[in-house]
Motif scaffolding. Structure first.
Motif, PDB file in Angstrom:
ATOM      1  N   ASP A 125       0.842  -1.190   0.000  1.00  0.00           N
ATOM      2  CA  ASP A 125       0.000   0.000   0.000  1.00  0.00           C
ATOM      3  C   ASP A 125       0.879   1.243   0.000  1.00  0.00           C
ATOM      4  O   ASP A 125       2.109   1.164   0.033  1.00  0.00           O
ATOM      5  CB  ASP A 125      -0.954  -0.018   1.186  1.00  0.00           C
ATOM      6  N   ASN A 126       0.263   2.396  -0.045  1.00  0.00           N
ATOM      7  CA  ASN A 126       1.018   3.651  -0.144  1.00  0.00           C
ATOM      8  C   ASN A 126       1.947   3.879   1.052  1.00  0.00           C
ATOM      9  O   ASN A 126       2.981   4.540   0.927  1.00  0.00           O
ATOM     10  CB  ASN A 126       0.067   4.837  -0.284  1.00  0.00           C
ATOM     11  N   CYS A 128       1.349  -2.527   4.441  1.00  0.00           N
ATOM     12  CA  CYS A 128       0.392  -3.620   4.248  1.00  0.00           C
ATOM     13  C   CYS A 128       0.558  -4.233   2.864  1.00  0.00           C
ATOM     14  O   CYS A 128       1.000  -3.559   1.918  1.00  0.00           O
ATOM     15  CB  CYS A 128      -1.045  -3.129   4.403  1.00  0.00           C
ATOM     16  N   GLU A 150      -0.888  -5.141  -0.407  1.00  0.00           N
ATOM     17  CA  GLU A 150      -2.035  -4.817  -1.261  1.00  0.00           C
ATOM     18  C   GLU A 150      -2.355  -5.986  -2.197  1.00  0.00           C
ATOM     19  O   GLU A 150      -3.517  -6.329  -2.421  1.00  0.00           O
ATOM     20  CB  GLU A 150      -1.739  -3.564  -2.085  1.00  0.00           C
ATOM     21  N   GLY A 165      -4.094  -7.380   2.403  1.00  0.00           N
ATOM     22  CA  GLY A 165      -4.604  -6.420   3.375  1.00  0.00           C
ATOM     23  C   GLY A 165      -3.962  -6.526   4.749  1.00  0.00           C
ATOM     24  O   GLY A 165      -4.204  -5.680   5.611  1.00  0.00           O
TER      25      GLY A 165
END
Length: 292
Positions: free
Chosen positions: A206-207, A211, A213, A238
Motif C-alpha cells: 500500500d502507499n 500492508c 495490497e 490487506g
C-alpha cells in the motif's frame, strides 16, 4: 553423434507451420540445448526436425504503447537477463532465467524452449505464472492467445497441437506495474543443476508500505506442473507486514503445494522448502520496495 533423419530450416513462421503439417513426426528445434541432448542419448533417434532458429521475428524483447511486454520465444536467457526493458519492468524474470544451467546454456537456450518443454522445473515457468503471462500460439488457423496456466496440460505436456508453434510471450502492464518480486531456486549443487524446488513471489504494497495490497506466489517442482497458490495469496492480502503474516503465508503455502518423493528430494523436504522459501521470497520482494 546425432541420429537425425532430416532437418528443415524454416524461413518464416508460416513456412515452419507448413512443414510441421506436412511431416507429422517432425519436431521443432530452436536453441537445441534440450532436444539435442535427447537425440544424443537415443531417446529421439532418427527424428525429423524443423528449425525455427533463423526466424528473427521470434527473437527479442519489446514494449508497446499500452505497456504490454512482448518476449520472442527465440530470445536467449542471457538476452533476457541483460535486456533493458526486462531490467526496468520485470527484473524478477531476468533473475530467474539467469539461474538456468551455465553461461553456455544461457547463451543458446531460449525461453520458448524452456516453456514448451512443459517440465515443472523450468526456471522461467513459475515466474511467468506469477506474472500472469499469456502465450501466443500460431498454427494453420492463425493465432490464439491463452493464459500460461492453460498452456500446461501435465508433466512434459503443453497445449501445442500439430502444426502449431509458440510465437510470443506477453506480460501486461497491470501485471507488473508497481510490483517487486523475488525468485529463489533451491538445488543440491550451486551451479548447473535442476531445481529441487523453485519459488517466486511478486507483491505490491500500500502507499504507506506497511500492508500487502496484492501478492502472487508460484512454484516449480511443487506439483506436476508449475503452479500458483491462490488461497495463500488471498490469505494475507490487506495484512500488515509482520512475523505473523510471514508465518501465515508459509503455513498456507504448504496446504496448496503437491510435491512428490523423487531421487532428488523427498516430499517432506520439499514441503519444508515450500514453507521456508515462500517466506524468504516474500521478505526479499518487500525489501525491494525500499529502493523504488
Amino acid at each position: 553423434m546425432y541420429d537425425i533423419e532430416r532437418i528443415y530450416q524454416a524461413s518464416s513462421v508460416d513456412d515452419a507451420v507448413k512443414h510441421l503439417l506436412e511431416d507429422e513426426s517432425a519436431l521443432v528445434i530452436a536453441g537445441g540445448s534440450d532436444i539435442l541432448v535427447k537425440i544424443h542419448s537415443g531417446k529421439l533417434a532418427g527424428c525429423s526436425l524443423v528449425s525455427i532458429y533463423g526466424i528473427d521475428e521470434l527473437r527479442g524483447v519489446s514494449i508497446n504503447g499500452d505497456g504490454r511486454i512482448k518476449i520472442g520465444p527465440l530470445t536467449s536467457f542471457s538476452h533476457i537477463t541483460n535486456d533493458e526493458i526486462i531490467k526496468k519492468y520485470v527484473p524478477v524474470l531476468g533473475e530467474a532465467v539467469d539461474q538456468v544451467g551455465g553461461p553456455q546454456i544461457r547463451n543458446i537456450g531460449t525461453i520458448g524452449g524452456n516453456v514448451c518443454n512443459g517440465v515443472t522445473s523450468a526456471d522461467s515457468a513459475s515466474t511467468l505464472f506469477a506474472l500472469n503471462a499469456k502465450i501466443e500460439i500460431t498454427g494453420e488457423k492463425g493465432k490464439k492467445i491463452i493464459p500460461i496456466s492453460d498452456f500446461y496440460l501435465g508433466p512434459g505436456k503443453v497445449d501445442l497441437k500439430k502444426g502449431e508453434i509458440l510465437t510470443a510471450i506477453y506480460i501486461d502492464k497491470e501485471d507488473y506495474e508497481g510490483y517487486t518480486g523475488c525468485y529463489i531456486k533451491y538445488a543440491m549443487r550451486n551451479a548447473m543443476d535442476i531445481a529441487t524446488i523453485g519459488c517466486v513471489v511478486i507483491c505490491k504494497l500500500d502507499n504507506n508500505k506497511s500492508c500487502i495490497e496484492d501478492v502472487r506466489l508460484a512454484y516449480g517442482v511443487a506439483g506436476p506442473i508449475p503452479m500458483r497458490c491462490p488461497k495463500t495469496e488471498e490469505s494475507i492480502k490487506g495484512m500488515k507486514i509482520s512475523d505473523t503474516m510471514f508465518e501465515k503465508f508459509g503455513s498456507m503455502a504448504v496446504t496448496e503445494v503437491k510435491p512428490r518423493d523423487s531421487w532428488r528430494a523427498s516430499k517432506v523436504l520439499r514441503l519444508q522448502l515450500a514453507k521456508e522459501l515462500s517466506k524468504r521470497a516474500l521478505k526479499q520482494a518487500i525489501d525491494k520496495w525500499e529502493v523504488i
